[in-house]
Design a protein around this motif. Structure first.
Motif, PDB file in Angstrom:
ATOM      1  N   SER A 194       0.843  -1.128  -0.007  1.00  0.00           N
ATOM      2  CA  SER A 194       0.034   0.002   0.168  1.00  0.00           C
ATOM      3  C   SER A 194       0.976   1.219   0.162  1.00  0.00           C
ATOM      4  O   SER A 194       0.571   2.104  -0.530  1.00  0.00           O
ATOM      5  CB  SER A 194      -1.181   0.207   1.245  1.00  0.00           C
ATOM      6  N   TRP A 199       2.297   1.549  -3.695  1.00  0.00           N
ATOM      7  CA  TRP A 199       1.308   1.909  -4.525  1.00  0.00           C
ATOM      8  C   TRP A 199       0.564   3.320  -4.522  1.00  0.00           C
ATOM      9  O   TRP A 199       0.072   4.186  -5.256  1.00  0.00           O
ATOM     10  CB  TRP A 199       0.224   0.992  -4.978  1.00  0.00           C
ATOM     11  N   SER A 200       0.607   3.849  -3.331  1.00  0.00           N
ATOM     12  CA  SER A 200       0.004   5.194  -2.906  1.00  0.00           C
ATOM     13  C   SER A 200       1.013   6.141  -3.171  1.00  0.00           C
ATOM     14  O   SER A 200       0.503   7.365  -2.776  1.00  0.00           O
ATOM     15  CB  SER A 200      -0.677   5.179  -1.446  1.00  0.00           C
ATOM     16  N   ARG A 201       2.269   5.910  -2.849  1.00  0.00           N
ATOM     17  CA  ARG A 201       3.233   6.950  -3.101  1.00  0.00           C
ATOM     18  C   ARG A 201       4.086   6.928  -4.129  1.00  0.00           C
ATOM     19  O   ARG A 201       4.959   7.909  -4.393  1.00  0.00           O
ATOM     20  CB  ARG A 201       4.342   6.700  -1.828  1.00  0.00           C
ATOM     21  N   ASP A 234       6.187  12.610  -3.017  1.00  0.00           N
ATOM     22  CA  ASP A 234       5.053  12.251  -2.592  1.00  0.00           C
ATOM     23  C   ASP A 234       4.227  13.170  -1.799  1.00  0.00           C
ATOM     24  O   ASP A 234       3.313  13.147  -1.244  1.00  0.00           O
ATOM     25  CB  ASP A 234       5.093  10.868  -1.915  1.00  0.00           C
ATOM     26  N   TYR A 240      -1.083  14.669 -10.849  1.00  0.00           N
ATOM     27  CA  TYR A 240      -0.586  13.630 -10.970  1.00  0.00           C
ATOM     28  C   TYR A 240      -0.693  12.827 -12.357  1.00  0.00           C
ATOM     29  O   TYR A 240       0.110  11.983 -12.650  1.00  0.00           O
ATOM     30  CB  TYR A 240      -1.321  12.518  -9.938  1.00  0.00           C
ATOM     31  N   GLN A 247     -10.551   5.946  -9.180  1.00  0.00           N
ATOM     32  CA  GLN A 247      -8.926   5.698  -9.383  1.00  0.00           C
ATOM     33  C   GLN A 247      -8.290   6.761  -8.309  1.00  0.00           C
ATOM     34  O   GLN A 247      -7.459   6.050  -7.750  1.00  0.00           O
ATOM     35  CB  GLN A 247      -8.339   5.936 -10.934  1.00  0.00           C
ATOM     36  N   ASN A 268      -6.373   4.495  -5.644  1.00  0.00           N
ATOM     37  CA  ASN A 268      -4.845   4.354  -5.619  1.00  0.00           C
ATOM     38  C   ASN A 268      -4.164   5.588  -4.695  1.00  0.00           C
ATOM     39  O   ASN A 268      -3.007   5.141  -4.398  1.00  0.00           O
ATOM     40  CB  ASN A 268      -4.496   4.829  -7.139  1.00  0.00           C
ATOM     41  N   TYR A 269      -4.781   6.473  -4.753  1.00  0.00           N
ATOM     42  CA  TYR A 269      -4.025   7.573  -3.625  1.00  0.00           C
ATOM     43  C   TYR A 269      -4.879   7.763  -2.289  1.00  0.00           C
ATOM     44  O   TYR A 269      -4.474   8.620  -1.513  1.00  0.00           O
ATOM     45  CB  TYR A 269      -3.950   9.019  -4.490  1.00  0.00           C
ATOM     46  N   GLY A 270      -6.248   7.355  -2.224  1.00  0.00           N
ATOM     47  CA  GLY A 270      -6.749   7.498  -0.933  1.00  0.00           C
ATOM     48  C   GLY A 270      -7.455   8.950  -0.824  1.00  0.00           C
ATOM     49  O   GLY A 270      -7.825   9.335   0.478  1.00  0.00           O
TER      50      GLY A 270
END
Length: 127
Positions: free
Chosen positions: A19, A22-24, A43, A80, A89, A93-95
């Protein structure tokens, strides 16, 4: 194998690392192709789809460039530039999500299923 300490290499730690990556991560060109990469401090830039920024990579260096003058002390945003910028998405992907600009960004429904299994074939639960 014996080189992996089972108290450190746990399923919970693997999920955390997955996590975080993929989030950073951001897409960076490397040897002629785009690859997901962790770039220190990149990030920290928040997403704004109207941001006038770009980045370049050269000689293993990452250059973040603002295309507009930024007043001292203000927050610098990045776009992004996801392949399909939908709120679904962004959330997965990013929260986070952004306010819908039009109907294309409005969330209709999100459905996903997370299935986890033991990574070690001999430690799978028997029914």
């Amino acid at each position: 194998p014996d080189i992996f300490d089972p108290t450190i290499f746990t399923l919970e730690n693997m999920k955390w690392a997955y996590s975080v990556f993929w989030s950073r991560s951001i897409a960076v060109e490397y040897e002629g192709r785009m690859v997901a990469s962790l770039v220190p401090l990149a990030d920290c830039l928040n997403h704004n789809p109207t941001a006038k920024t770009k980045y370049e990579t050269e000689n293993n260096m990452f250059h973040f460039i603002s295309m507009t003058r930024q007043p001292q002390g203000c927050q610098v945003f990045a776009d992004y530039k996801m392949p399909a910028e939908t709120n679904e998405q962004l959330l997965l992907n990013y929260g986070f999500m952004i306010s819908p600009r039009d109907d294309a960004l409005a969330i209709r429904a999100i459905q996903f299923r997370l299935v986890t299994r033991s990574l070690h074939p001999h430690k799978r639960r028997r029914k």
